[in-house]
Design an enzyme around this catalytic site. Sequence first.
Site, PDB file in Angstrom:
ATOM      1  N   VAL A 185       0.857  -1.185   0.000  1.00  0.00           N
ATOM      2  CA  VAL A 185       0.000   0.000   0.000  1.00  0.00           C
ATOM      3  C   VAL A 185       0.894   1.236   0.000  1.00  0.00           C
ATOM      4  CG1 VAL A 185      -1.945  -1.120   1.152  1.00  0.00           C
ATOM      5  CG2 VAL A 185      -0.187  -0.013   2.526  1.00  0.00           C
ATOM      6  N   CYS A 186       0.350   2.355  -0.467  1.00  0.00           N
ATOM      7  CA  CYS A 186       1.101   3.608  -0.474  1.00  0.00           C
ATOM      8  C   CYS A 186       1.422   3.997   0.967  1.00  0.00           C
ATOM      9  CB  CYS A 186       0.283   4.718  -1.141  1.00  0.00           C
ATOM     10  SG  CYS A 186       0.041   4.428  -2.912  1.00  0.00           S
ATOM     11  N   PRO A 187       2.608   4.498   1.266  1.00  0.00           N
ATOM     12  CA  PRO A 187       3.668   4.906   0.355  1.00  0.00           C
ATOM     13  C   PRO A 187       4.664   3.794   0.016  1.00  0.00           C
ATOM     14  CG  PRO A 187       4.295   5.582   2.534  1.00  0.00           C
ATOM     15  CD  PRO A 187       2.914   4.915   2.646  1.00  0.00           C
TER      16      PRO A 187
END
Length: 78
Positions: free
Chosen positions: A14-16
Amino acid sequence: MSDAAMDLDITGEVCPMTFVRTKLALERLAIGEILRIRLRDGEPRRNVPQAVQDHGHEIISLSPLDDGLYQLTVRKAR
């Protein structure tokens, strides 16, 4: 298109972390080498290509795969 020097699967990230893993992979390549990245639709598909370009690398292609996944192909520029 020449073969990729490295393949990276960030579909489980998942981001980041999607861009962190991409950036670390790009750092391992020589200028001009190709990185092929598998990523999910949504935030990763929007953010990773933009961040790659913001860091000066070249987007060669962004192609849909099956099941909402994409393949991003990048050439290291610096």
